[in-house]
Design a protein around this motif. Structure first.
Motif, PDB file in Angstrom:
ATOM      1  N   LEU A   9       1.064  -1.330   0.124  1.00 16.33           N
ATOM      2  CA  LEU A   9       0.079  -0.003   0.024  1.00 16.33           C
ATOM      3  C   LEU A   9       0.968   1.229  -0.345  1.00 16.33           C
ATOM      4  O   LEU A   9       0.319   2.231  -0.940  1.00 16.33           O
ATOM      5  N   ALA A  10       1.752   1.367   0.587  1.00 17.20           N
ATOM      6  CA  ALA A  10       2.834   3.088   0.936  1.00 17.20           C
ATOM      7  C   ALA A  10       2.881   3.223  -0.393  1.00 17.20           C
ATOM      8  O   ALA A  10       3.406   4.022  -0.437  1.00 17.20           O
ATOM      9  N   MET A  11       3.704   1.796  -0.794  1.00 16.97           N
ATOM     10  CA  MET A  11       4.929   1.747  -2.037  1.00 16.97           C
ATOM     11  C   MET A  11       4.111   2.385  -3.007  1.00 16.97           C
ATOM     12  O   MET A  11       4.687   2.802  -4.253  1.00 16.97           O
ATOM     13  N   GLY A  22       3.450   5.076  -7.875  1.00 19.35           N
ATOM     14  CA  GLY A  22       1.434   5.071  -7.868  1.00 19.35           C
ATOM     15  C   GLY A  22       2.380   3.808  -9.485  1.00 19.35           C
ATOM     16  O   GLY A  22       2.314   2.882  -9.125  1.00 19.35           O
ATOM     17  N   PHE A  23       1.102   3.605 -10.417  1.00 17.56           N
ATOM     18  CA  PHE A  23       1.255   2.296 -11.078  1.00 17.56           C
ATOM     19  C   PHE A  23       1.876   1.865 -11.899  1.00 17.56           C
ATOM     20  O   PHE A  23       2.808   2.709 -12.605  1.00 17.56           O
ATOM     21  N   PRO A  24       2.514   0.359 -11.890  1.00 18.10           N
ATOM     22  CA  PRO A  24       2.443  -0.513 -11.669  1.00 18.10           C
ATOM     23  C   PRO A  24       2.827  -0.889 -10.161  1.00 18.10           C
ATOM     24  O   PRO A  24       2.816  -2.190  -9.617  1.00 18.10           O
ATOM     25  N   LEU A  25       3.459  -0.360  -9.726  1.00 23.03           N
ATOM     26  CA  LEU A  25       4.731  -0.599  -8.050  1.00 23.03           C
ATOM     27  C   LEU A  25       4.059  -1.339  -7.114  1.00 23.03           C
ATOM     28  O   LEU A  25       4.435  -2.174  -6.510  1.00 23.03           O
ATOM     29  N   THR A  32      -3.920  -0.811  -3.976  1.00 21.39           N
ATOM     30  CA  THR A  32      -3.038  -0.454  -3.892  1.00 21.39           C
ATOM     31  C   THR A  32      -1.984  -0.374  -5.366  1.00 21.39           C
ATOM     32  O   THR A  32      -0.935   0.711  -5.099  1.00 21.39           O
ATOM     33  N   ASN A  33      -2.643  -0.682  -6.752  1.00 27.39           N
ATOM     34  CA  ASN A  33      -2.296  -0.064  -7.623  1.00 27.39           C
ATOM     35  C   ASN A  33      -2.708   1.246  -7.377  1.00 27.39           C
ATOM     36  O   ASN A  33      -3.611   0.948  -8.903  1.00 27.39           O
ATOM     37  N   THR A  34      -2.376   2.554  -7.621  1.00 30.73           N
ATOM     38  CA  THR A  34      -3.078   3.603  -8.014  1.00 30.73           C
ATOM     39  C   THR A  34      -1.890   4.342  -8.509  1.00 30.73           C
ATOM     40  O   THR A  34      -0.886   4.169  -8.628  1.00 30.73           O
ATOM     41  N   ALA A  35      -2.526   5.823  -8.893  1.00 29.11           N
ATOM     42  CA  ALA A  35      -1.331   6.411  -9.005  1.00 29.11           C
ATOM     43  C   ALA A  35      -0.955   7.324  -8.414  1.00 29.11           C
ATOM     44  O   ALA A  35      -1.266   7.602  -7.487  1.00 29.11           O
ATOM     45  N   LEU A  39      -8.560   7.953  -1.348  1.00 24.86           N
ATOM     46  CA  LEU A  39      -9.608   8.533  -0.712  1.00 24.86           C
ATOM     47  C   LEU A  39     -10.785   7.186  -1.549  1.00 24.86           C
ATOM     48  O   LEU A  39     -11.414   6.170  -0.659  1.00 24.86           O
ATOM     49  N   GLY A  40     -10.625   7.172  -2.643  1.00 26.78           N
ATOM     50  CA  GLY A  40     -11.096   6.230  -3.618  1.00 26.78           C
ATOM     51  C   GLY A  40     -10.800   4.676  -3.300  1.00 26.78           C
ATOM     52  O   GLY A  40     -11.453   3.558  -3.048  1.00 26.78           O
ATOM     53  N   ALA A  41      -9.934   4.702  -3.270  1.00 26.32           N
ATOM     54  CA  ALA A  41      -9.018   3.369  -2.903  1.00 26.32           C
ATOM     55  C   ALA A  41      -8.798   2.912  -1.719  1.00 26.32           C
ATOM     56  O   ALA A  41      -8.739   1.350  -1.573  1.00 26.32           O
TER      57      ALA A  41
END
Length: 403
Positions: A85-87, A92-95, A121-124, A153-155
Motif C-alpha cells: 500500500l505504501a509503495m 504509483g502504478f504498477p508498483l 494498492t495499484n494507484t496513481a 479516498l477512493g482507493a
C-alpha cells in the motif's frame, strides 16, 4: 478455443491497421516513447529498485509484523500488505501490483489476499496527480489536492469493499512477544533466508527493475499506437456517440466522451484530453478522475505481467478498477460542487436532486447539494452490487441443489 481464435483475428486486424496507417502509428509510438522516457522511467525506476532491495533486506517482513494489527482488521490482508500500500501510493502504478506479486511469490500472502491487495494498492501516485495532471494538463496547481484526495479516498473505499472477496487467508501471527521484537526477528530471518551478498542483491535488483520498466514502456507505446489507429478508422465513433448520451444523462459535458473513450485504453491520454475540452472545470476533473481510477488497459496489461507466476486472478482486480473509477469520480464531483451541472434528466428521475436553490449559494449549500448527489449515486451502486451478489448466490444454490 473460440477465445483463442477471436484473439488471433483481433491481432491480425490490428496489424493490418498499423500497416494501413504508418504515419499515425509512428507518431503515436514516438509519443508513447517520449512519455515513458521523460516521465515514467525517471519517476518509477528508483521506486522499483528500492522496493526489491527492501524485500531482499527483510524490511518488508519487519513492516509486515508491525502493521499486522492495522491491515488485517481493516482490509483482511497480512501486515506485509501495508508495504504494498505504501509503495503503491508513493510510486504509483504498477508498483503496487509488482510488490503484491513479489509478496505472493515469497508466500507472504495467499492468492486471495493478493487479489484484495492489488485492487486498492495499484494507484496513481501523488506526484503524477499533482504535477502531471493538475499542473501539466490543467494548469491549476490547486486541483492537486482535490485529485489526490479523490484518488486516495477512493482507493481506501475499494480496499474496504474488497474485504467481501472470499478465499483462503494466511493465519494471523500467534506469538505473544512484543510487536517490535517479533518484527526484528522477522527481519533477521528474512535476510538470512535470502542469503545474497549486498552487491549481488543490488545487481539483481537493478537488472530486474529495468527489465520491468522496459516492459512498461512497451505497453505504453503499444496502447498509444492502438488507440490512435483505431480512432483513425472511425470505428469508435458509434461508441463515442453512446458515451456522449451517457455522460449527458449524468450531468457531464458530452464533449468529454473522447477523453473517457481514450482513457479506457490509456489513462494518461484520457486525462490529457479531458483537460483540453470546453466542458466546465468540475466536469473535466470528474472525467479525469474517472479514467485515472480505471487506470486504462495499458496499466492492466502491466499488472498482468507483474503478477505472472502467481495464482492471483485479474477478474477481481478489474471489478476493483470499476469501483475505484466510480468512487474517484464521485468524490471529485463532491469536492468541486457538482450541483452546478446536475442535469434535468436526473432531477426528473430523482426529485430529491432538484436543488436549484443551491447552485449559486455558499460553499456549504453547494457541498450539501453535492453530498446529496453523491449519496444517490452510492445508493444506486449499492443496489446494483447487491443485485449481482444475490443473483450469484441464487445460481450457486441452484447448482448445489442439482448435485
Amino acid at each position: 478455443m473460440w477465445r483463442n481464435r477471436g484473439l488471433a483475428v483481433l491481432a491480425c486486424i490490428l496489424t493490418v491497421l498499423i500497416v494501413a496507417y504508418p504515419d499515425i502509428s509512428f507518431q503515436a509510438s514516438l509519443d508513447g516513447l517520449k512519455l515513458w522516457f521523460e516521465v515514467v522511467l525517471p519517476a518509477l525506476l528508483p521506486f522499483f529498485i528500492m522496493a526489491e532491495l527492501l524485500m531482499g533486506l527483510g524490511v518488508v517482513h519487519f513492516l509486515g509484523s508491525l502493521l499486522e494489527p492495522i491491515m488485517r482488521p481493516l482490509f483482511r490482508v497480512p501486515g506485509a500488505g501495508g508495504f504494498a500500500l505504501a509503495m503503491g501510493l508513493a510510486g504509483g502504478f504498477p508498483l503496487g501490483a509488482k510488490v503484491t506479486g513479489d509478496l505472493a511469490r515469497a508466500k507472504l500472502i495467499t492468492s486471495t489476499e493478493g487479489e484484495r491487495l492489488i485492487g486498492f494498492t495499484n494507484t496513481a501516485n501523488s506526484l503524477f496527480l499533482a504535477g502531471a495532471v493538475a499542473v501539466g494538463m490543467f494548469g491549476r496547481p490547486e486541483l492537486g489536492v482535490t485529485l489526490i484526495a479523490a484518488h486516495y479516498l477512493g482507493a481506501i473505499l475499494v480496499g474496504l469493499c474488497m474485504r467481501l472477496h472470499r478465499g483462503p487467508e494466511s493465519p494471523p501471527a500467534k506469538s505473544q512477544e512484543a510487536y517490535l521484537h517479533r518484527a526484528l526477528r522477522a527481519l533477521d530471518q528474512a535476510r538470512k533466508s535470502d542469503g545474497r551478498p549486498l552487491g549481488k542483491l543490488f545487481g539483481d535488483t537493478a537488472k530486474n527493475s529495468f527489465s520491468a520498466m522496459l516492459f512498461i514502456g512497451g505497453c505504453i507505446m503499444f496502447f498509444s499506437v492502438i488507440v490512435q489507429v483505431i480512432s483513425a478508422t472511425g470505428l469508435l465513433n458509434p461508441v463515442r456517440a453512446g458515451l456522449s448520451l451517457i455522460l449527458g444523462f449524468v450531468g457531464l459535458d458530452p464533449s468529454l466522451s473522447s477523453a473517457v473513450l481514450h482513457g479506457f485504453f490509456e489513462t494518461t491520454l484520457g486525462a490529457q484530453l479531458a483537460s483540453g475540452t470546453a466542458a466546465p472545470l468540475a466536469a473535466q476533473v470528474t472525467a479525469a478522475s474517472l479514467v485515472l481510477g480505471w487506470s486504462g488497459l495499458s496499466v492492466h496489461g502491466q499488472v498482468a505481467a507483474m503478477v505472472s507466476g502467481t495464482k492471483i486472478r485479474l477478474t477481481p482486480y478489474i471489478y476493483a478498477r470499476v469501483l475505484h473509477a466510480a468512487f474517484a469520480a464521485i468524490i471529485s464531483a463532491l469536492l468541486l460542487g457538482p450541483a452546478k451541472f446536475i442535469p434535468a434528466s436526473l432531477v426528473k428521475v430523482l426529485p430529491a436532486l432538484g436543488s436549484g436553490q443551491y447552485l449559486d449559494g455558499s460553499f456549504g449549500a453547494r457541498f450539501l447539494a453535492s453530498a446529496r448527489l453523491a449519496t444517490s449515486f452510492l445508493l444506486i451502486l449499492v443496489i446494483i452490487l447487491s443485485t449481482i451478489w444475490l443473483l450469484k448466490r441464487i445460481v450457486y444454490i441452484s447448482l448445489r441443489s442439482r448435485d
